[in-house]
Design an enzyme around this catalytic site. Structure first.
Site, mmCIF file in Angstrom:
data_model
loop_
_atom_site.group_PDB
_atom_site.id
_atom_site.type_symbol
_atom_site.label_atom_id
_atom_site.label_comp_id
_atom_site.label_asym_id
_atom_site.label_seq_id
_atom_site.Cartn_x
_atom_site.Cartn_y
_atom_site.Cartn_z
ATOM 1 N N LEU A 1 95.420 -12.809 15.114
ATOM 2 C CA LEU A 1 95.432 -14.201 15.560
ATOM 3 C C LEU A 1 96.007 -14.388 16.955
ATOM 4 C CD1 LEU A 1 96.345 -15.741 12.156
ATOM 5 C CD2 LEU A 1 94.242 -16.134 13.411
ATOM 6 N N TYR B 1 109.539 -20.908 16.385
ATOM 7 C CA TYR B 1 108.876 -21.044 15.071
ATOM 8 C C TYR B 1 108.760 -22.527 14.672
ATOM 9 C CZ TYR B 1 108.144 -20.236 10.013
ATOM 10 O OH TYR B 1 107.659 -20.230 8.724
HETATM 11 P P1 NAP Z 1 104.563 -12.754 5.217
HETATM 12 O O1 NAP Z 1 104.803 -12.240 3.852
HETATM 13 O O2 NAP Z 1 105.378 -12.253 6.344
HETATM 14 O O3 NAP Z 1 103.019 -12.595 5.543
HETATM 15 C C1 NAP Z 1 102.525 -12.993 6.790
HETATM 16 C C2 NAP Z 1 101.029 -12.833 6.801
HETATM 17 O O4 NAP Z 1 100.550 -13.197 8.098
HETATM 18 C C3 NAP Z 1 100.595 -11.426 6.529
HETATM 19 O O5 NAP Z 1 99.473 -11.429 5.701
HETATM 20 C C4 NAP Z 1 100.257 -10.890 7.909
HETATM 21 O O6 NAP Z 1 99.246 -9.934 7.801
HETATM 22 C C5 NAP Z 1 99.735 -12.153 8.595
HETATM 23 N N1 NAP Z 1 99.839 -12.065 10.047
HETATM 24 C C6 NAP Z 1 100.970 -11.996 10.782
HETATM 25 N N2 NAP Z 1 100.649 -11.898 12.085
HETATM 26 C C7 NAP Z 1 99.303 -11.889 12.164
HETATM 27 C C8 NAP Z 1 98.382 -11.794 13.231
HETATM 28 N N3 NAP Z 1 98.767 -11.661 14.514
HETATM 29 N N4 NAP Z 1 97.065 -11.827 12.951
HETATM 30 C C9 NAP Z 1 96.643 -11.943 11.677
HETATM 31 N N5 NAP Z 1 97.464 -12.050 10.621
HETATM 32 C C10 NAP Z 1 98.783 -12.015 10.864
HETATM 33 O O7 NAP Z 1 104.741 -14.327 5.269
HETATM 34 P P2 NAP Z 1 104.695 -15.444 4.126
HETATM 35 O O8 NAP Z 1 106.085 -15.705 3.712
HETATM 36 O O9 NAP Z 1 103.655 -15.132 3.112
HETATM 37 O O10 NAP Z 1 104.267 -16.681 5.017
HETATM 38 C C11 NAP Z 1 102.936 -17.190 5.063
HETATM 39 C C12 NAP Z 1 102.988 -18.490 5.865
HETATM 40 O O11 NAP Z 1 103.865 -19.406 5.243
HETATM 41 C C13 NAP Z 1 103.488 -18.316 7.293
HETATM 42 O O12 NAP Z 1 102.786 -19.140 8.170
HETATM 43 C C14 NAP Z 1 104.924 -18.757 7.197
HETATM 44 O O13 NAP Z 1 105.389 -19.228 8.442
HETATM 45 C C15 NAP Z 1 104.815 -19.863 6.171
HETATM 46 N N6 NAP Z 1 106.066 -20.159 5.491
HETATM 47 C C16 NAP Z 1 106.716 -19.213 4.762
HETATM 48 C C17 NAP Z 1 107.901 -19.550 4.129
HETATM 49 C C18 NAP Z 1 108.668 -18.573 3.300
HETATM 50 O O14 NAP Z 1 109.788 -18.927 2.877
HETATM 51 N N7 NAP Z 1 108.179 -17.392 3.019
HETATM 52 C C19 NAP Z 1 108.430 -20.843 4.272
HETATM 53 C C20 NAP Z 1 107.743 -21.773 5.027
HETATM 54 C C21 NAP Z 1 106.555 -21.417 5.626
HETATM 55 P P3 NAP Z 1 99.181 -8.552 8.641
HETATM 56 O O15 NAP Z 1 100.579 -8.121 8.930
HETATM 57 O O16 NAP Z 1 98.392 -7.657 7.752
HETATM 58 O O17 NAP Z 1 98.414 -8.936 9.867
#
Ligand code: NAP
Length: 243
Positions: free
Chosen positions: A61, A151
């Site tokens: 992305l 962020y």
């Molecule tokens: P995660 O476990 O760190 O997973 C992040 C995902 O984003 C992975 O599938 C990663 O895939 C992908 N990604 C990262 N950089 C990328 C890039 N440059 N191009 C394509 N894909 C990319 O995070 P998560 O906790 O599931 O979070 C998912 C979403 O929810 C995020 O937007 C995060 O900000 C949001 N969120 C999370 C929380 C929380 O507490 N966990 C709270 C609020 C919001 P690859 O590494 O395979 O590319």
């Protein structure tokens, strides 16, 4: 229930993986997108084992070219009617010392990347006069958070983008909504130390952290026919952490 094609970014793990599984269980064909092909294959396998249909495309992305190429592949599969902008990264640090590249990386991936994905699906959605765009923002995009200026700006930006596009695209029967998760147990939060976790837990009325599946069920709802009259909304899945 209508079956459509959904494109989910960050589907290799965490919330995106759970959202993809959930959309597949609702009968949608799911295109799983992220950088890690092996992890994408694992998610695809899990979907197929459960009787669903999944394809994978690699996407970075932070690269407009990569986004363009990934959607060219997706268009060979069919028209994307549901887009879940879920992928996101953090590069935390106090503002005074934040490196310009850490600011740019987070804004590029979380906000610009999401916008470029939206641009890729709009033509098809407009033609079909049906579309669902779901942006995964964050509780801190609403509340603010010290040490996360980049962020938080990206996530507040996603909320603004959601509202603007809801107005712009409403007449085409395309809904645009945001989900703001609280503390969800994934790789992103696994790196946080025990003192931070304890402090956060104390601030959550439901007294527990959320699971990826609990965000995924909100994604499935907003993607479905039941949510046809909901647009421009910000759905909090945060255990009451921010009201
Ligand atoms: P995660 O476990 O760190 O997973 C992040 C995902 O984003 C992975 O599938 C990663 O895939 C992908 N990604 C990262 N950089 C990328 C890039 N440059 N191009 C394509 N894909 C990319 O995070 P998560 O906790 O599931 O979070 C998912 C979403 O929810 C995020 O937007 C995060 O900000 C949001 N969120 C999370 C929380 C929380 O507490 N966990 C709270 C609020 C919001 P690859 O590494 O395979 O590319």
């Amino acid at each position: 229930m209508s079956s459509r094609i959904a494109f989910v970014t960050g589907a290799s793990r965490g919330i995106g993986r759970a959202a993809a599984l959930s959309l597949a269980s609702a009968g949608h064909t799911v295109i799983l997108a992220a950088r890690d092909q092996q992890k994408l294959d694992e998610t695809a396998q899990a979907i197929r084992q459960a009787g669903g249909i999944a394809h994978t495309v690699q996407i970075d992305l932070s690269s407009p070219d990569s986004i363009q190429q990934a959607f060219a592949k997706a268009k060979e599969i069919g028209t994307v009617s549901i887009l879940v902008n879920n992928a996101g990264i953090t590069r935390d640090g106090l503002a005074m010392r934040m490196k310009p590249e850490d600011w740019a990386a987070v804004l590029n991936t979380n906000l610009t990347g999401a916008f470029l994905c939206i641009q890729q699906v709009l033509q098809g959605m407009m033609k079909e006069r049906w579309g669902r765009i779901i942006n995964i923002a964050s509780v801190v995009g609403e509340s603010g958070n010290a040490g996360q200026a980049n962020y938080v700006a990206s996530k507040a930006g996603l909320v603004g983008l959601t509202k603007s596009l809801a107005i712009e695209l409403g007449s085409r029967n395309i809904t645009v909504n945001a989900i703001t998760p609280g503390f969800i147990e994934t790789d992103m939060t696994a790196v946080l130390g025990e003192p931070v976790r304890e402090k956060m837990l104390a601030a959550i009325p439901l007294k527990r952290f959320g699971q990826p599946e609990e965000v995924a069920s909100a994604v499935k709802f907003l993607a479905g026919d039941e949510a046809a009259y909901i647009t421009g909304s910000v759905l909090r899945v945060n255990g009451g952490m921010y009201l």
